[in-house]
Design a protein around this motif. Structure first.
Motif, short mmCIF file in Angstrom:
data_model
loop_
_atom_site.label_atom_id
_atom_site.label_comp_id
_atom_site.label_asym_id
_atom_site.label_seq_id
_atom_site.Cartn_x
_atom_site.Cartn_y
_atom_site.Cartn_z
N ILE A 167 0.87 -1.17 0.00
CA ILE A 167 0.00 0.00 0.00
C ILE A 167 0.91 1.23 0.00
O ILE A 167 1.78 1.35 0.85
CB ILE A 167 -0.91 0.00 1.25
N PRO A 168 0.72 2.14 -0.96
CA PRO A 168 1.56 3.34 -1.01
C PRO A 168 1.47 4.15 0.28
O PRO A 168 0.43 4.17 0.94
CB PRO A 168 0.99 4.14 -2.20
N ASP A 169 2.57 4.82 0.63
CA ASP A 169 2.63 5.61 1.87
C ASP A 169 1.50 6.64 1.97
O ASP A 169 0.90 6.81 3.01
CB ASP A 169 3.98 6.31 2.01
N LYS A 170 1.18 7.34 0.88
CA LYS A 170 0.11 8.34 0.91
C LYS A 170 -1.23 7.68 1.27
O LYS A 170 -2.01 8.24 2.03
CB LYS A 170 -0.01 9.07 -0.42
N THR A 171 -1.49 6.51 0.73
CA THR A 171 -2.75 5.81 1.03
C THR A 171 -2.78 5.39 2.49
O THR A 171 -3.83 5.47 3.14
CB THR A 171 -2.90 4.58 0.10
N LYS A 172 -1.64 4.98 3.04
CA LYS A 172 -1.58 4.63 4.47
C LYS A 172 -1.90 5.85 5.33
O LYS A 172 -2.64 5.76 6.31
CB LYS A 172 -0.19 4.10 4.84
N VAL A 173 -1.36 7.02 4.97
CA VAL A 173 -1.62 8.26 5.71
C VAL A 173 -3.10 8.62 5.60
O VAL A 173 -3.75 8.96 6.59
CB VAL A 173 -0.72 9.40 5.20
N ASP A 174 -3.66 8.52 4.39
CA ASP A 174 -5.09 8.83 4.18
C ASP A 174 -5.96 7.86 4.96
O ASP A 174 -6.98 8.25 5.54
CB ASP A 174 -5.44 8.76 2.69
#
Length: 181
Positions: A167-174
């Protein structure tokens, strides 16, 4: 709907305590399916018997007729939830699992408190490598039908693409931000 059968075009990934989904518009934070996925994997036929054997309170809980067949029932506790396994007395195959617990992170079911999830396993097939696996799972919440999952093909011990579960880092943050709401 495809050939009269409802299908899902959503790809869901659960990894590292995060959830993501792609409905064709790219990967983004999805509904929180972390707890649901952990339970699904723990109660799956290939894992549930191992979890039962690891439980300090595993015990024989009698016999019960399920699907017109006598089953041996064993019970144990998994993460604080009572679990019963029904094993067909003739074949020793898993007929059903029954887990009673609350599911506070599920969008609809979270408000209902403790309830029973029963999974009935059928159409056991002998797969390559001598592994028996059920081709159908019927799921019931509080004895009401929820869904039927059917396996059309299974490839045991195949290599998944390297990034299949990333899972891309941005998606994890979101995801983390949406989980705090």
């Amino acid at each position: 709907k495809q050939n009269g059968v409802f299908t899902s075009d959503v790809t869901e990934i659960v990894a590292d305590g995060k959830s993501a989904a792609d409905n064709g518009n790219g990967l983004g934070p999805g509904e929180n399916k972390v707890d649901q996925t952990v339970e699904l994997l723990a109660m799956a036929p290939e894992k549930v018997l191992i979890n039962a054997l690891d439980a300090p309170d595993l015990r024989l809980a009698g016999k019960k007729v399920v699907q017109d067949t006598l089953n041996n029932v064993v019970s144990f506790t998994w993460k604080g939830a009572p679990v019963k396994l029904y094993l067909n007395e003739n074949t020793d195959m898993l007929t059903m699992t029954d887990v009673v617990k609350a599911r506070p992170n599920e969008q609809f079911w979270g408000i209902w408190g403790d309830f029973s999830e029963k999974n009935y396993y059928s159409f056991w097939n002998l797969e390559k490598g001598g592994i028996r696996y059920p081709q159908q799972v019927d799921t019931f919440y509080n004895d009401q039908p929820l869904r039927t999952d059917t396996i059309l093909s299974i490839d045991i011990n195949s290599d998944a693409p390297k990034d299949a579960f990333s899972i891309p880092d941005k998606t994890k943050v979101d995801f983390a931000a949406s989980s705090k709401i």
